[in-house]
Design an enzyme around this catalytic site. Structure first.
Site, PDB file in Angstrom:
ATOM      1  N   SER A 194       0.842  -1.207   0.000  1.00  0.00           N
ATOM      2  CA  SER A 194       0.000   0.000   0.000  1.00  0.00           C
ATOM      3  C   SER A 194       0.877   1.257   0.000  1.00  0.00           C
ATOM      4  O   SER A 194       1.672   1.429  -0.923  1.00  0.00           O
ATOM      5  CB  SER A 194      -0.950  -0.064   1.198  1.00  0.00           C
ATOM      6  OG  SER A 194      -2.000   0.850   1.052  1.00  0.00           O
ATOM      7  N   ASP A 208     -10.270  -5.667  -2.888  1.00  0.00           N
ATOM      8  CA  ASP A 208      -9.622  -4.628  -2.074  1.00  0.00           C
ATOM      9  C   ASP A 208     -10.493  -3.375  -2.103  1.00  0.00           C
ATOM     10  O   ASP A 208     -10.726  -2.790  -3.170  1.00  0.00           O
ATOM     11  CB  ASP A 208      -8.238  -4.357  -2.681  1.00  0.00           C
ATOM     12  CG  ASP A 208      -7.395  -3.395  -1.867  1.00  0.00           C
ATOM     13  OD1 ASP A 208      -7.969  -2.466  -1.264  1.00  0.00           O
ATOM     14  OD2 ASP A 208      -6.171  -3.575  -1.834  1.00  0.00           O
ATOM     15  N   HIS A 249      -7.405  -6.058   1.179  1.00  0.00           N
ATOM     16  CA  HIS A 249      -6.211  -5.209   1.346  1.00  0.00           C
ATOM     17  C   HIS A 249      -5.386  -5.617   2.571  1.00  0.00           C
ATOM     18  O   HIS A 249      -4.401  -4.970   2.897  1.00  0.00           O
ATOM     19  CB  HIS A 249      -6.666  -3.749   1.490  1.00  0.00           C
ATOM     20  CG  HIS A 249      -5.585  -2.733   1.278  1.00  0.00           C
ATOM     21  ND1 HIS A 249      -4.930  -2.574   0.074  1.00  0.00           N
ATOM     22  CD2 HIS A 249      -5.002  -1.813   2.116  1.00  0.00           C
ATOM     23  CE1 HIS A 249      -4.021  -1.608   0.171  1.00  0.00           C
ATOM     24  NE2 HIS A 249      -4.041  -1.138   1.401  1.00  0.00           N
TER      25      HIS A 249
END
Lengths: 277, 277
Positions: free
Chosen positions: B147, B223, B256
């Site tokens: 991320s 996600d 995620h």
């Protein structure tokens, strides 16, 4: 039963669920990993019982069981270690009793007897819930755990040998009725008569005639609880006298943490899978 | 440098360390996994940069990197994601800025410029500390992350292509200067002039002529940040136009979280190991 969360992981599904438990008279939370093979029919079930201070979540976060469980097609059930909640009698500052320290017994003493019934919860209530709600082949079950939960697995297997095909433990408490961190809890849950503790002590269950075909135990040599709390040699002695096959691995330099558990997790999963197939 | 903890795990050592950081003008904590191969000489180094809200500890607990890193002989360095402490300027209720959200930039704006210097910390100060104190072969380094940290890895590799042999990312933010959860942070750290953000935006670095031979990116299709925050198609487009080789795996049904990261961790470790040997 309510679903708290589900997530895809290693090709399977890690879920967390809650339900109103009759045994513990409170809401209980548990985790289930369902492997990808469950799409084709029921899969064998491996119970993991956690140690002191843990919830269902610790091994879920740090145990590293999903990759191999997905490969082997095992469902992994991770229950909580005690009843919990504002109404549950507890000793807030004592990590060896009450919340996080159910010791997998059915308490007989007030005020604990109403809620601290983890033996019934793990052996009766939760299996019924799992069998009814998950793609689990309840004719193929095995059990393992860590520390307090490793001992819980040993005692539950010894008392239910017809149900479990295999049993293993990471750093189990071998004889809780004589160890300083467990004996006070047994007294509070079960009363002062030591005879009543024998049904929840692995070595004494063996001396009293309970049997299980074989155990696998891993123990770290750098485990700070080894000499006072865990004492695998007491289990070794009881097994030898009873003719129970025990494979005890002393692991050089490993401690009592999830670093130790995660390192030998694959070995235990493969060992159980062999016996569940 | 002070040792906070060490533990044997998967045959290697997981350590946590703190030191007084000059770049960040505060104490900083980081984790190092040293694989067993380091007993025979320096080993290659793989940097893992974490995402928003994380410390060094999240991937250490949930990333499941140690078994494969021990097998491949990789040292894994997991830094924190920002300066921390009571004296560090922060926005307590904002998880997208300040503590846990350093974005791997060197801030230029008061009051952040004194502490939020994560780019210098990760590219200069911490490598010097690692090289001096661990059995690390600093001529063989690679970098990856998740991320915000996946994006950090991309930008750091693009700006230091001579240092890193490989770079990969889990669900990276592709273009932080135009994403809602990162643009306000860049403005506060770097000021209102968008030109000053380009040095910390992977797609714009590529457009401005920075190059790296190839990237590996994994992205979950479930996600929740995919469409608004991550947008891997922007990276795909920039790489295509620049002739950079990008392997982008869209992973069906993955979110995620560390469930996603841990599932594809082995793939990334093997990919880096191949390029580090």
């Amino acid at each position: 039963m309510k679903t708290v969360s589900t997530a895809k992981v290693h090709g399977g599904v890690q879920g967390v669920y809650t339900h109103a438990s009759e045994s513990c008279a409170c809401d209980m939370t548990f985790a289930v990993f369902t492997p990808p093979q469950a799409e084709n029919g029921p899969v064998p079930v491996l119970w993991y019982l956690s140690g002191l201070t843990c919830t269902h979540a610790n091994v879920m976060d740090k145990g590293e069981y999903r990759r191999m469980a997905a490969e082997l097609g095992l469902m992994i059930i991770c229950p909580d270690t005690s009843p919990r909640g504002e109404t549950i009698p507890d000793e807030k500052d004592n990590w060896q009793f009450g919340s996080g320290a159910g010791f997998y017994v059915d308490a007989t003493q007030a005020p604990y007897a109403q809620n601290y019934r983890m033996y019934s919860y793990i052996t009766q209530e939760l299996p019924e819930l799992i069998g009814a709600n998950f793609p689990a082949d309840m004719s193929r079950q095995a059990i393992f755990g860590h520390s307090m939960g490793g001992h819980g697995a040993l005692t539950i297997a010894l008392k239910n040998p017809e149900r479990f095909r295999s049993c293993s433990a990471f750093a189990p408490i071998a004889q809780p009725s004589t160890a300083g961190w467990s004996q006070p809890a047994l007294e509070k849950y079960l009363g002062p008569d030591e005879k009543d503790w024998r049904a929840y002590d692995a070595t004494l269950l063996i001396r009293d005639g309970h049997r299980f075909p074989e155990f696998l135990v891993d123990q770290g040599t750098a485990d700070g609880f080894l000499d006072e709390g865990l004492r695998p040699w007491l289990l070794e002695e009881a097994c030898r006298e009873a003719g129970i096959s025990l494979t005890l691995h002393m692991r050089d330099g490993y401690d009592h943490s999830y670093n130790f558990i995660s390192t030998f997790m694959d070995d235990h999963l493969k060992w159980h899978a062999k016996r569940l197939k």
